[in-house]
Design a protein around this motif. Structure first.
Motif, PDB file in Angstrom:
ATOM      1  N   UNK A  51       0.824  -1.216   0.000  1.00 49.48           N
ATOM      2  CA  UNK A  51       0.000   0.000   0.000  1.00 49.48           C
ATOM      3  C   UNK A  51       0.852   1.259   0.000  1.00 49.48           C
ATOM      4  N   UNK A  52       1.828   1.344   0.891  1.00 48.62           N
ATOM      5  CA  UNK A  52       2.579   2.595   1.028  1.00 48.62           C
ATOM      6  C   UNK A  52       3.355   3.001  -0.215  1.00 48.62           C
ATOM      7  N   UNK A 116      -2.541  13.776  10.386  1.00 48.54           N
ATOM      8  CA  UNK A 116      -2.142  13.346   9.047  1.00 48.54           C
ATOM      9  C   UNK A 116      -3.366  13.165   8.150  1.00 48.54           C
ATOM     10  N   UNK A 117      -4.429  12.623   8.696  1.00 51.35           N
ATOM     11  CA  UNK A 117      -5.660  12.456   7.919  1.00 51.35           C
ATOM     12  C   UNK A 117      -6.202  13.811   7.474  1.00 51.35           C
ATOM     13  N   UNK A 141      -5.335   8.277  -0.431  1.00 49.96           N
ATOM     14  CA  UNK A 141      -4.377   8.639   0.621  1.00 49.96           C
ATOM     15  C   UNK A 141      -5.084   9.086   1.896  1.00 49.96           C
ATOM     16  N   UNK A 142      -5.967  10.097   1.861  1.00 53.68           N
ATOM     17  CA  UNK A 142      -6.661  10.435   3.113  1.00 53.68           C
ATOM     18  C   UNK A 142      -7.573   9.312   3.609  1.00 53.68           C
ATOM     19  N   UNK A 143      -8.089   8.509   2.689  1.00 53.55           N
ATOM     20  CA  UNK A 143      -8.919   7.378   3.119  1.00 53.55           C
ATOM     21  C   UNK A 143      -8.074   6.374   3.915  1.00 53.55           C
ATOM     22  N   UNK A 144      -6.877   6.066   3.419  1.00 53.51           N
ATOM     23  CA  UNK A 144      -5.979   5.153   4.133  1.00 53.51           C
ATOM     24  C   UNK A 144      -5.557   5.754   5.469  1.00 53.51           C
ATOM     25  N   UNK A 150      -8.162   5.315  12.771  1.00 53.74           N
ATOM     26  CA  UNK A 150      -9.053   4.415  13.514  1.00 53.74           C
ATOM     27  C   UNK A 150      -8.255   3.263  14.121  1.00 53.74           C
ATOM     28  N   UNK A 151      -7.358   2.705  13.352  1.00 53.89           N
ATOM     29  CA  UNK A 151      -6.539   1.591  13.829  1.00 53.89           C
ATOM     30  C   UNK A 151      -5.622   2.033  14.972  1.00 53.89           C
TER      31      UNK A 151
END
Length: 162
Positions: A51-52, A116-117, A141-144, A150-151
């Protein structure tokens, strides 16, 4: 897209990845990390190295285009504002790994992930204003980052009394 702009954006994003990766490194496999209680929706560790790099590539490409598209005759302030937003975003991005893995400050890591979000959403908004619909490819990106918030928050909550 100007080669100078894409080179600068790629260098900034690569530096961010290397700095964050230096903090994560073997810490992501450390005894401390393995002992943390994690929520059931925690992705397997094999997801992150996929992902990153995709997100970092997208950040560099979209940001470079938006920086070039934000150039206006006689007024460099939109470009400077976008460059500042990108710089802040990349600083927050690299900081999260250090705060979480090296400093082991789970609550602060959750706050950093939230910042960061917000920064990622703002970067996407600014890039879209500069480059139009093509910059919407930055939306994952903002979704991740929201998922990471949340995590991180859930991990902090599960381990707050330790």
């Amino acid at each position: 897209m100007r080669i100078k702009t894409i080179g600068a954006a790629a260098a900034a994003v690569t530096t961010t990845a290397l700095v964050g990766g230096a903090a994560t490194g073997s810490n992501s496999q450390s005894l401390w990390y393995r002992r943390l209680r994690k929520p059931p929706y925690q992705p397997p560790s094999s997801v992150f190295p996929i992902v990153w790099p995709l997100l970092y590539t997208d950040i560099a490409l979209v940001s470079a285009r938006a920086l070039d598209d934000s150039r206006t005759a006689g007024d460099d302030s939109p470009r400077k504002a976008l460059a500042a937003a990108l710089s802040i975003n990349l600083l927050l991005n690299a900081s999260w790994s250090w705060i979480f893995f090296s400093r082991r400050r789970l609550g602060l890591a959750a706050v950093t992930a939230a910042a960061l979000t917000a920064s990622s959403a703002d970067l996407t908004r600014r890039a879209t204003a500069a480059s139009g619909r093509s910059a919407l490819s930055l939306t994952p990106y903002p979704a991740w980052c929201a998922f990471a918030t949340a995590l991180s928050t859930h991990i902090w909550w599960l381990n707050r009394r330790r």
